[in-house]
Motif scaffolding. Sequence first.
Motif, PDB file in Angstrom:
ATOM      1  N   GLN A  35      -4.435  -4.333   2.183  1.00  0.00           N
ATOM      2  CA  GLN A  35      -4.989  -5.287   1.223  1.00  0.00           C
ATOM      3  C   GLN A  35      -4.496  -4.982  -0.191  1.00  0.00           C
ATOM      4  OE1 GLN A  35      -9.223  -6.112   1.714  1.00  0.00           O
ATOM      5  NE2 GLN A  35      -9.434  -6.042  -0.503  1.00  0.00           N
ATOM      6  N   HIS A  36      -4.478  -3.705  -0.560  1.00  0.00           N
ATOM      7  CA  HIS A  36      -4.034  -3.297  -1.888  1.00  0.00           C
ATOM      8  C   HIS A  36      -2.601  -3.744  -2.164  1.00  0.00           C
ATOM      9  CE1 HIS A  36      -3.710  -0.838  -5.522  1.00  0.00           C
ATOM     10  NE2 HIS A  36      -2.553  -0.387  -5.051  1.00  0.00           N
ATOM     11  N   TYR A  37      -1.741  -3.593  -1.156  1.00  0.00           N
ATOM     12  CA  TYR A  37      -0.335  -3.950  -1.336  1.00  0.00           C
ATOM     13  C   TYR A  37      -0.027  -5.378  -0.880  1.00  0.00           C
ATOM     14  CZ  TYR A  37       0.697   0.852  -2.583  1.00  0.00           C
ATOM     15  OH  TYR A  37       0.735   2.062  -3.227  1.00  0.00           O
ATOM     16  N   ASP A  38      -1.086  -6.143  -0.620  1.00  0.00           N
ATOM     17  CA  ASP A  38      -0.948  -7.567  -0.294  1.00  0.00           C
ATOM     18  C   ASP A  38      -0.042  -7.785   0.914  1.00  0.00           C
ATOM     19  OD1 ASP A  38      -1.597 -10.227  -0.676  1.00  0.00           O
ATOM     20  OD2 ASP A  38       0.136 -10.617  -1.972  1.00  0.00           O
TER      21      ASP A  38
ATOM     22  N   LYS B  13       7.014   3.339   4.134  1.00  0.00           N
ATOM     23  CA  LYS B  13       8.300   2.773   3.696  1.00  0.00           C
ATOM     24  C   LYS B  13       8.578   1.456   4.401  1.00  0.00           C
ATOM     25  CE  LYS B  13      10.794   6.927   2.230  1.00  0.00           C
ATOM     26  NZ  LYS B  13      11.962   7.818   2.509  1.00  0.00           N
ATOM     27  N   TYR B  14       8.289   1.432   5.702  1.00  0.00           N
ATOM     28  CA  TYR B  14       8.497   0.193   6.457  1.00  0.00           C
ATOM     29  C   TYR B  14       7.613  -0.925   5.901  1.00  0.00           C
ATOM     30  CZ  TYR B  14       8.205  -3.234  10.202  1.00  0.00           C
ATOM     31  OH  TYR B  14       8.210  -4.416  10.900  1.00  0.00           O
ATOM     32  N   LEU B  15       6.331  -0.655   5.732  1.00  0.00           N
ATOM     33  CA  LEU B  15       5.393  -1.691   5.300  1.00  0.00           C
ATOM     34  C   LEU B  15       5.710  -2.219   3.905  1.00  0.00           C
ATOM     35  CD1 LEU B  15       2.044  -0.165   6.607  1.00  0.00           C
ATOM     36  CD2 LEU B  15       3.161  -2.233   7.456  1.00  0.00           C
ATOM     37  N   LEU B  16       6.189  -1.342   3.032  1.00  0.00           N
ATOM     38  CA  LEU B  16       6.460  -1.752   1.652  1.00  0.00           C
ATOM     39  C   LEU B  16       7.813  -2.438   1.501  1.00  0.00           C
ATOM     40  CD1 LEU B  16       5.142   1.307  -0.397  1.00  0.00           C
ATOM     41  CD2 LEU B  16       4.111  -0.961  -0.217  1.00  0.00           C
ATOM     42  N   ASN B  17       8.782  -2.073   2.322  1.00  0.00           N
ATOM     43  CA  ASN B  17      10.157  -2.486   2.055  1.00  0.00           C
ATOM     44  C   ASN B  17      10.776  -3.429   3.082  1.00  0.00           C
ATOM     45  OD1 ASN B  17      10.251  -0.736  -0.234  1.00  0.00           O
ATOM     46  ND2 ASN B  17      10.643   1.003   1.129  1.00  0.00           N
ATOM     47  N   ARG B  18      10.169  -3.585   4.227  1.00  0.00           N
ATOM     48  CA  ARG B  18      10.804  -4.359   5.289  1.00  0.00           C
ATOM     49  C   ARG B  18      10.619  -5.860   5.060  1.00  0.00           C
ATOM     50  NH1 ARG B  18      15.085  -4.184   8.563  1.00  0.00           N
ATOM     51  NH2 ARG B  18      14.682  -4.955  10.675  1.00  0.00           N
ATOM     52  N   GLU B  19      11.677  -6.534   4.676  1.00  0.00           N
ATOM     53  CA  GLU B  19      11.596  -7.963   4.363  1.00  0.00           C
ATOM     54  C   GLU B  19      11.240  -8.800   5.593  1.00  0.00           C
ATOM     55  OE1 GLU B  19      15.046  -9.441   2.419  1.00  0.00           O
ATOM     56  OE2 GLU B  19      14.922  -8.043   0.734  1.00  0.00           O
ATOM     57  N   GLU B  20      11.648  -8.349   6.770  1.00  0.00           N
ATOM     58  CA  GLU B  20      11.401  -9.126   7.985  1.00  0.00           C
ATOM     59  C   GLU B  20       9.944  -9.082   8.437  1.00  0.00           C
ATOM     60  OE1 GLU B  20      15.720  -8.171   7.851  1.00  0.00           O
ATOM     61  OE2 GLU B  20      13.861  -7.079   7.490  1.00  0.00           O
ATOM     62  N   LEU B  21       9.152  -8.173   7.879  1.00  0.00           N
ATOM     63  CA  LEU B  21       7.749  -8.056   8.275  1.00  0.00           C
ATOM     64  C   LEU B  21       6.969  -9.301   7.858  1.00  0.00           C
ATOM     65  CD1 LEU B  21       5.328  -6.383   9.359  1.00  0.00           C
ATOM     66  CD2 LEU B  21       5.070  -5.486   7.036  1.00  0.00           C
TER      67      LEU B  21
END
Length: 205
Positions: free
Chosen positions: A131-134, A98-106
């Motif tokens: 890599q898959h989720y860029d 969830k963090y990796l997909l949704n965190r705008e600050e990342l």
Amino acid sequence: MKVTKSEFVVSAVGPAQYPDDALPEIALAGRSNVGKSSLINRLISRKNLARASATPGKTQQLNYYRVNDDLYFVDFPGYGYAKVSKAQRAQFGVMIEKYLLNREELKLVLLVVDMRHPPSKDDISMYEWLQHYDRPVCVVATKADKIPKTKWPKHIKIVKETLGFKPYHSLVMFSSETGLGKDELWEVIESRIGAGDDQSEAPTS
């Protein structure tokens, strides 16, 4: 980057606990005991701000460390923890995904691998997932001081071939003991957060 101030901020288990000051975030992923805490301490020139645990799987939250009021390092729970239940592993996985997909600050994920050994199945899975989720990723091959310099090219080649490393990603050879790779890794991080640029012109790719 010259680090003049660093501090532990929070151990977060979900978005409600994440800092809300919109600073760029650099996440660290890797197997348990790969040296993520030592890497953070070397980057910020502190000995024990990030505490390394002797017990694999001890870190069970996202640990936030603020640096210079410029960015956060976000230390993930280590994967591959043998003594953690399947239910806990699943819970960690959901939290991290969830963090990796949704965190705008990342702005960047540092995938930390042990240069002495071929990347594990978990390392490969994490790299392929990012890599898959860029997701922006830099592979950090640590513990270089444990290997003779003459064998560095061989070990880096094994890391790249095992991961299926893409040339458009960054790879930094690192040693938390000697500081090898510290300046190079800071350059990669600064390029991702737009350090020194006007924020409106900061790179987004």
